[in-house]
Design a protein around this motif. Structure first.
Motif, PDB file in Angstrom:
ATOM      1  N   THR A  81       9.252  -2.446   7.388  1.00 35.03           N
ATOM      2  CA  THR A  81       8.650  -1.127   7.466  1.00 35.03           C
ATOM      3  C   THR A  81       7.315  -1.152   6.731  1.00 35.03           C
ATOM      4  OG1 THR A  81      10.832  -0.114   7.527  1.00 35.03           O
ATOM      5  CG2 THR A  81       8.990   1.302   6.938  1.00 35.03           C
ATOM      6  N   TYR A  82       6.280  -0.673   7.407  1.00 36.56           N
ATOM      7  CA  TYR A  82       4.925  -0.670   6.858  1.00 36.56           C
ATOM      8  C   TYR A  82       4.360   0.748   6.885  1.00 36.56           C
ATOM      9  CZ  TYR A  82       4.914  -5.744   7.532  1.00 36.56           C
ATOM     10  OH  TYR A  82       5.209  -7.083   7.478  1.00 36.56           O
ATOM     11  N   ARG A 123      -2.167  -3.324   0.269  1.00 38.04           N
ATOM     12  CA  ARG A 123      -0.939  -3.615   1.003  1.00 38.04           C
ATOM     13  C   ARG A 123      -1.248  -3.713   2.487  1.00 38.04           C
ATOM     14  NH1 ARG A 123       1.743   2.360   0.646  1.00 38.04           N
ATOM     15  NH2 ARG A 123      -0.053   3.438   1.472  1.00 38.04           N
ATOM     16  N   THR A 124      -0.283  -4.162   3.240  1.00 33.94           N
ATOM     17  CA  THR A 124      -0.425  -4.278   4.683  1.00 33.94           C
ATOM     18  C   THR A 124      -0.107  -2.928   5.322  1.00 33.94           C
ATOM     19  OG1 THR A 124       0.257  -6.578   4.537  1.00 33.94           O
ATOM     20  CG2 THR A 124       0.293  -5.574   6.703  1.00 33.94           C
ATOM     21  N   VAL A 158      -6.200   3.490  23.225  1.00 34.46           N
ATOM     22  CA  VAL A 158      -5.756   2.382  24.084  1.00 34.46           C
ATOM     23  C   VAL A 158      -4.324   1.966  23.767  1.00 34.46           C
ATOM     24  CG1 VAL A 158      -8.034   1.445  24.591  1.00 34.46           C
ATOM     25  CG2 VAL A 158      -6.822   0.679  22.552  1.00 34.46           C
ATOM     26  N   ASP A 159      -3.657   2.699  22.878  1.00 30.97           N
ATOM     27  CA  ASP A 159      -2.270   2.454  22.484  1.00 30.97           C
ATOM     28  C   ASP A 159      -2.060   1.014  22.008  1.00 30.97           C
ATOM     29  OD1 ASP A 159       0.290   3.399  21.992  1.00 30.97           O
ATOM     30  OD2 ASP A 159       1.040   2.617  23.896  1.00 30.97           O
ATOM     31  N   GLU A 160      -2.888   0.582  21.057  1.00 30.74           N
ATOM     32  CA  GLU A 160      -2.766  -0.736  20.456  1.00 30.74           C
ATOM     33  C   GLU A 160      -2.488  -0.592  18.969  1.00 30.74           C
ATOM     34  OE1 GLU A 160      -2.844  -3.920  21.570  1.00 30.74           O
ATOM     35  OE2 GLU A 160      -2.960  -3.219  23.640  1.00 30.74           O
ATOM     36  N   TYR A 161      -1.763  -1.548  18.410  1.00 30.78           N
ATOM     37  CA  TYR A 161      -1.399  -1.544  17.003  1.00 30.78           C
ATOM     38  C   TYR A 161      -2.015  -2.755  16.311  1.00 30.78           C
ATOM     39  CZ  TYR A 161       2.088   1.939  18.301  1.00 30.78           C
ATOM     40  OH  TYR A 161       2.708   3.066  18.762  1.00 30.78           O
ATOM     41  N   PHE A 162      -2.492  -2.561  15.073  1.00 35.09           N
ATOM     42  CA  PHE A 162      -3.080  -3.625  14.275  1.00 35.09           C
ATOM     43  C   PHE A 162      -2.383  -3.665  12.925  1.00 35.09           C
ATOM     44  CE2 PHE A 162      -6.397  -1.804  16.924  1.00 35.09           C
ATOM     45  CZ  PHE A 162      -6.907  -2.925  17.556  1.00 35.09           C
ATOM     46  N   LEU A 163      -2.095  -4.837  12.448  1.00 39.80           N
ATOM     47  CA  LEU A 163      -1.502  -5.025  11.137  1.00 39.80           C
ATOM     48  C   LEU A 163      -2.600  -5.599  10.235  1.00 39.80           C
ATOM     49  CD1 LEU A 163       1.291  -4.713   9.845  1.00 39.80           C
ATOM     50  CD2 LEU A 163       1.715  -7.093  10.384  1.00 39.80           C
ATOM     51  N   ILE A 164      -3.109  -4.775   9.293  1.00 40.08           N
ATOM     52  CA  ILE A 164      -4.281  -5.141   8.494  1.00 40.08           C
ATOM     53  C   ILE A 164      -4.029  -4.781   7.034  1.00 40.08           C
ATOM     54  CG2 ILE A 164      -6.747  -4.701   8.152  1.00 40.08           C
ATOM     55  CD1 ILE A 164      -6.897  -3.880  11.069  1.00 40.08           C
ATOM     56  N   GLN A 185      -3.996   5.080   1.577  1.00 39.98           N
ATOM     57  CA  GLN A 185      -2.746   5.729   1.169  1.00 39.98           C
ATOM     58  C   GLN A 185      -2.275   6.651   2.295  1.00 39.98           C
ATOM     59  OE1 GLN A 185      -1.116   4.955  -1.675  1.00 39.98           O
ATOM     60  NE2 GLN A 185      -2.749   3.475  -1.997  1.00 39.98           N
ATOM     61  N   THR A 186      -1.073   6.474   2.761  1.00 40.20           N
ATOM     62  CA  THR A 186      -0.493   7.302   3.812  1.00 40.20           C
ATOM     63  C   THR A 186       0.990   7.483   3.537  1.00 40.20           C
ATOM     64  OG1 THR A 186      -0.142   7.514   6.192  1.00 40.20           O
ATOM     65  CG2 THR A 186      -0.152   5.295   5.310  1.00 40.20           C
ATOM     66  N   LYS A 187       1.528   8.610   3.992  1.00 43.02           N
ATOM     67  CA  LYS A 187       2.944   8.890   3.791  1.00 43.02           C
ATOM     68  C   LYS A 187       3.789   8.495   4.995  1.00 43.02           C
ATOM     69  CE  LYS A 187       2.020  12.501   0.528  1.00 43.02           C
ATOM     70  NZ  LYS A 187       2.176  13.853   0.106  1.00 43.02           N
TER      71      LYS A 187
END
Length: 86
Positions: free
Chosen positions: A42-43, A10-11, A19-25, A30-32
């Protein structure tokens, strides 16, 4: 592929906290935790400390240490034992 033996792909949003950056990969991680992304969906959310935007190798801020040659290293280490007479 066999059914039921593979983890869910899943994404996931990865957050590089240095560096306060976000990546969508895409990932099987598995995370809650979840986070709402810019597109309104929502991801799953996971924090990391180092990514390609903050690692010194990829940013070009890697320190290069000059190594002296074997002879220079030998002379430096054993110069105190030389008598000065030849």
């Amino acid at each position: 592929m066999k059914k039921g033996i593979h983890p869910e792909y899943r994404t996931v949003v990865f957050h590089d906290t240095s560096v306060d950056e976000y990546f969508l990969i895409g990932s099987t991680l598995q995370t809650k935790q979840t986070i709402e992304w810019k597109d309104g969906k929502t991801y799953p959310y996971f924090t990391i400390e180092v990514s390609s935007l903050s690692h010194s190798f990829y940013t070009g801020k890697q320190m290069v240490i000059q190594k002296e040659g074997r002879v220079a290293n030998f002379n430096r280490r054993f110069a105190q034992f030389s008598t000065g007479d030849k």
